[in-house]
Design a protein around this motif. Structure first.
Motif, PDB file in Angstrom:
ATOM      1  N   LEU A 179       0.832  -1.206   0.000  1.00 56.59           N
ATOM      2  CA  LEU A 179       0.000   0.000   0.000  1.00 56.59           C
ATOM      3  C   LEU A 179       0.869   1.259   0.000  1.00 56.59           C
ATOM      4  CD1 LEU A 179      -3.018   0.560  -0.032  1.00 56.59           C
ATOM      5  CD2 LEU A 179      -2.985   0.585   2.449  1.00 56.59           C
ATOM      6  N   ILE A 180       1.945   1.249   0.763  1.00 55.65           N
ATOM      7  CA  ILE A 180       2.865   2.387   0.803  1.00 55.65           C
ATOM      8  C   ILE A 180       3.539   2.578  -0.555  1.00 55.65           C
ATOM      9  CG2 ILE A 180       5.050   3.194   1.802  1.00 55.65           C
ATOM     10  CD1 ILE A 180       4.075   1.800   4.424  1.00 55.65           C
ATOM     11  N   ASP A 181       3.975   1.483  -1.173  1.00 58.03           N
ATOM     12  CA  ASP A 181       4.610   1.559  -2.488  1.00 58.03           C
ATOM     13  C   ASP A 181       3.631   2.068  -3.544  1.00 58.03           C
ATOM     14  OD1 ASP A 181       6.974   0.645  -1.387  1.00 58.03           O
ATOM     15  OD2 ASP A 181       6.637  -1.441  -2.018  1.00 58.03           O
ATOM     16  N   LEU A 182       2.380   1.619  -3.473  1.00 55.05           N
ATOM     17  CA  LEU A 182       1.370   2.086  -4.419  1.00 55.05           C
ATOM     18  C   LEU A 182       1.092   3.577  -4.239  1.00 55.05           C
ATOM     19  CD1 LEU A 182      -1.100  -0.905  -4.366  1.00 55.05           C
ATOM     20  CD2 LEU A 182       0.087  -0.037  -6.376  1.00 55.05           C
ATOM     21  N   ALA A 183       1.039   4.030  -2.989  1.00 58.50           N
ATOM     22  CA  ALA A 183       0.801   5.455  -2.723  1.00 58.50           C
ATOM     23  C   ALA A 183       1.920   6.303  -3.316  1.00 58.50           C
ATOM     24  CB  ALA A 183       0.677   5.696  -1.226  1.00 58.50           C
ATOM     25  N   ALA A 184       3.150   5.830  -3.205  1.00 55.83           N
ATOM     26  CA  ALA A 184       4.281   6.559  -3.795  1.00 55.83           C
ATOM     27  C   ALA A 184       4.170   6.585  -5.315  1.00 55.83           C
ATOM     28  CB  ALA A 184       5.592   5.915  -3.366  1.00 55.83           C
ATOM     29  N   ALA A 185       3.727   5.479  -5.906  1.00 60.14           N
ATOM     30  CA  ALA A 185       3.573   5.418  -7.357  1.00 60.14           C
ATOM     31  C   ALA A 185       2.461   6.348  -7.825  1.00 60.14           C
ATOM     32  CB  ALA A 185       3.305   3.983  -7.800  1.00 60.14           C
ATOM     33  N   VAL A 186       1.388   6.457  -7.058  1.00 60.97           N
ATOM     34  CA  VAL A 186       0.288   7.362  -7.419  1.00 60.97           C
ATOM     35  C   VAL A 186       0.780   8.804  -7.396  1.00 60.97           C
ATOM     36  CG1 VAL A 186      -1.929   8.294  -6.623  1.00 60.97           C
ATOM     37  CG2 VAL A 186      -1.591   5.838  -6.735  1.00 60.97           C
ATOM     38  N   ASP A 187       1.644   9.124  -6.437  1.00 55.77           N
ATOM     39  CA  ASP A 187       2.189  10.473  -6.336  1.00 55.77           C
ATOM     40  C   ASP A 187       2.939  10.898  -7.588  1.00 55.77           C
ATOM     41  OD1 ASP A 187       1.274  11.564  -4.029  1.00 55.77           O
ATOM     42  OD2 ASP A 187       3.065  11.139  -2.850  1.00 55.77           O
ATOM     43  N   VAL A 188       3.650   9.969  -8.219  1.00 57.30           N
ATOM     44  CA  VAL A 188       4.470  10.325  -9.371  1.00 57.30           C
ATOM     45  C   VAL A 188       3.804  10.008 -10.707  1.00 57.30           C
ATOM     46  CG1 VAL A 188       6.618  10.100  -8.089  1.00 57.30           C
ATOM     47  CG2 VAL A 188       5.743   8.143  -9.349  1.00 57.30           C
ATOM     48  N   ALA A 189       2.655   9.364 -10.689  1.00 53.15           N
ATOM     49  CA  ALA A 189       1.974   8.999 -11.936  1.00 53.15           C
ATOM     50  C   ALA A 189       1.440  10.244 -12.631  1.00 53.15           C
ATOM     51  CB  ALA A 189       0.841   8.024 -11.668  1.00 53.15           C
ATOM     52  N   ARG A 190       1.795  10.393 -13.872  1.00 54.28           N
ATOM     53  CA  ARG A 190       1.333  11.540 -14.659  1.00 54.28           C
ATOM     54  C   ARG A 190       0.126  11.181 -15.532  1.00 54.28           C
ATOM     55  NH1 ARG A 190       3.791  14.951 -11.775  1.00 54.28           N
ATOM     56  NH2 ARG A 190       6.007  15.243 -12.031  1.00 54.28           N
ATOM     57  N   ASP A 191       0.094   9.942 -15.969  1.00 53.78           N
ATOM     58  CA  ASP A 191      -0.987   9.485 -16.840  1.00 53.78           C
ATOM     59  C   ASP A 191      -2.246   9.265 -16.005  1.00 53.78           C
ATOM     60  OD1 ASP A 191      -2.496   8.404 -18.889  1.00 53.78           O
ATOM     61  OD2 ASP A 191      -1.503   6.457 -18.842  1.00 53.78           O
ATOM     62  N   PRO A 192      -3.349   9.950 -16.319  1.00 53.54           N
ATOM     63  CA  PRO A 192      -4.578   9.801 -15.530  1.00 53.54           C
ATOM     64  C   PRO A 192      -5.105   8.363 -15.500  1.00 53.54           C
ATOM     65  CG  PRO A 192      -4.778  11.653 -17.054  1.00 53.54           C
ATOM     66  CD  PRO A 192      -3.502  10.944 -17.375  1.00 53.54           C
ATOM     67  N   GLU A 193      -4.957   7.639 -16.602  1.00 56.19           N
ATOM     68  CA  GLU A 193      -5.437   6.260 -16.654  1.00 56.19           C
ATOM     69  C   GLU A 193      -4.601   5.362 -15.734  1.00 56.19           C
ATOM     70  OE1 GLU A 193      -5.909   3.026 -20.161  1.00 56.19           O
ATOM     71  OE2 GLU A 193      -6.589   5.058 -20.618  1.00 56.19           O
ATOM     72  N   ALA A 194      -3.294   5.559 -15.743  1.00 61.28           N
ATOM     73  CA  ALA A 194      -2.412   4.784 -14.862  1.00 61.28           C
ATOM     74  C   ALA A 194      -2.689   5.127 -13.406  1.00 61.28           C
ATOM     75  CB  ALA A 194      -0.954   5.060 -15.207  1.00 61.28           C
ATOM     76  N   ARG A 195      -2.913   6.401 -13.146  1.00 59.44           N
ATOM     77  CA  ARG A 195      -3.216   6.851 -11.779  1.00 59.44           C
ATOM     78  C   ARG A 195      -4.495   6.184 -11.263  1.00 59.44           C
ATOM     79  NH1 ARG A 195      -1.381  11.529  -9.263  1.00 59.44           N
ATOM     80  NH2 ARG A 195      -2.646  12.158  -7.505  1.00 59.44           N
ATOM     81  N   GLN A 196      -5.520   6.125 -12.112  1.00 58.59           N
ATOM     82  CA  GLN A 196      -6.777   5.496 -11.727  1.00 58.59           C
ATOM     83  C   GLN A 196      -6.593   4.010 -11.465  1.00 58.59           C
ATOM     84  OE1 GLN A 196      -9.530   7.092 -10.978  1.00 58.59           O
ATOM     85  NE2 GLN A 196     -10.496   5.186 -10.412  1.00 58.59           N
ATOM     86  N   TYR A 197      -5.779   3.362 -12.285  1.00 55.49           N
ATOM     87  CA  TYR A 197      -5.487   1.937 -12.089  1.00 55.49           C
ATOM     88  C   TYR A 197      -4.786   1.711 -10.748  1.00 55.49           C
ATOM     89  CZ  TYR A 197      -3.621  -2.713 -12.930  1.00 55.49           C
ATOM     90  OH  TYR A 197      -3.292  -4.044 -12.814  1.00 55.49           O
ATOM     91  N   LEU A 198      -3.827   2.573 -10.426  1.00 58.53           N
ATOM     92  CA  LEU A 198      -3.119   2.454  -9.150  1.00 58.53           C
ATOM     93  C   LEU A 198      -4.066   2.673  -7.972  1.00 58.53           C
ATOM     94  CD1 LEU A 198       0.161   4.340 -10.064  1.00 58.53           C
ATOM     95  CD2 LEU A 198      -0.030   1.918  -9.498  1.00 58.53           C
ATOM     96  N   LEU A 199      -4.971   3.635  -8.101  1.00 60.11           N
ATOM     97  CA  LEU A 199      -5.927   3.895  -7.027  1.00 60.11           C
ATOM     98  C   LEU A 199      -6.871   2.705  -6.825  1.00 60.11           C
ATOM     99  CD1 LEU A 199      -6.725   7.653  -7.687  1.00 60.11           C
ATOM    100  CD2 LEU A 199      -5.482   6.703  -5.736  1.00 60.11           C
ATOM    101  N   GLN A 200      -7.291   2.075  -7.910  1.00 58.51           N
ATOM    102  CA  GLN A 200      -8.133   0.886  -7.794  1.00 58.51           C
ATOM    103  C   GLN A 200      -7.377  -0.249  -7.116  1.00 58.51           C
ATOM    104  OE1 GLN A 200      -9.297   0.138 -11.825  1.00 58.51           O
ATOM    105  NE2 GLN A 200     -11.068   1.501 -11.731  1.00 58.51           N
ATOM    106  N   THR A 201      -6.097  -0.376  -7.449  1.00 57.03           N
ATOM    107  CA  THR A 201      -5.279  -1.408  -6.816  1.00 57.03           C
ATOM    108  C   THR A 201      -5.109  -1.113  -5.338  1.00 57.03           C
ATOM    109  OG1 THR A 201      -4.105  -1.681  -8.910  1.00 57.03           O
ATOM    110  CG2 THR A 201      -3.085  -2.638  -6.962  1.00 57.03           C
ATOM    111  N   MET A 202      -4.909   0.158  -4.980  1.00 51.38           N
ATOM    112  CA  MET A 202      -4.817   0.540  -3.570  1.00 51.38           C
ATOM    113  C   MET A 202      -6.103   0.195  -2.834  1.00 51.38           C
ATOM    114  SD  MET A 202      -2.870   4.214  -3.544  1.00 51.38           S
ATOM    115  CE  MET A 202      -3.062   4.411  -1.787  1.00 51.38           C
ATOM    116  N   SER A 203      -7.232   0.421  -3.476  1.00 58.49           N
ATOM    117  CA  SER A 203      -8.513   0.094  -2.873  1.00 58.49           C
ATOM    118  C   SER A 203      -8.626  -1.410  -2.606  1.00 58.49           C
ATOM    119  CB  SER A 203      -9.649   0.562  -3.782  1.00 58.49           C
ATOM    120  OG  SER A 203     -10.888   0.232  -3.252  1.00 58.49           O
ATOM    121  N   ALA A 204      -8.162  -2.220  -3.548  1.00 63.37           N
ATOM    122  CA  ALA A 204      -8.211  -3.672  -3.378  1.00 63.37           C
ATOM    123  C   ALA A 204      -7.290  -4.126  -2.247  1.00 63.37           C
ATOM    124  CB  ALA A 204      -7.826  -4.364  -4.688  1.00 63.37           C
TER     125      ALA A 204
END
Length: 67
Positions: A23-48
């Motif tokens: 979860l911590i690693d995903l949060a860091a990845a969301v912080d640096v994600a520029r692509d909105p689609e990738a960001r949304q995918y990371l957020l869904q993964t964090m939710s799971a």
């Protein structure tokens, strides 16, 4: 002669600790994600992952406030 210092992360001992690290690693990845689609995918993964850490117990009910 300079000594090199190596740090070795110990493996997580339990599944909950591994999920917390994920979860911590995903949060860091969301912080640096520029692509909105990738960001949304990371957020869904964090939710799971958050769901896996703390699944609902019993019936899930909608909260209704008395306003």
């Amino acid at each position: 002669m300079d000594e090199e210092i190596f740090t070795v992360e110990s493996p997580a001992e339990c599944e909950a600790a591994q999920l917390c690290h994920a979860l911590i690693d995903l949060a860091a990845a969301v912080d640096v994600a520029r692509d909105p689609e990738a960001r949304q995918y990371l957020l869904q993964t964090m939710s799971a992952v958050a769901y896996a850490l703390n699944p609902p117990k019993g019936d899930v009910r909608e909260f209704k406030s008395k306003k």
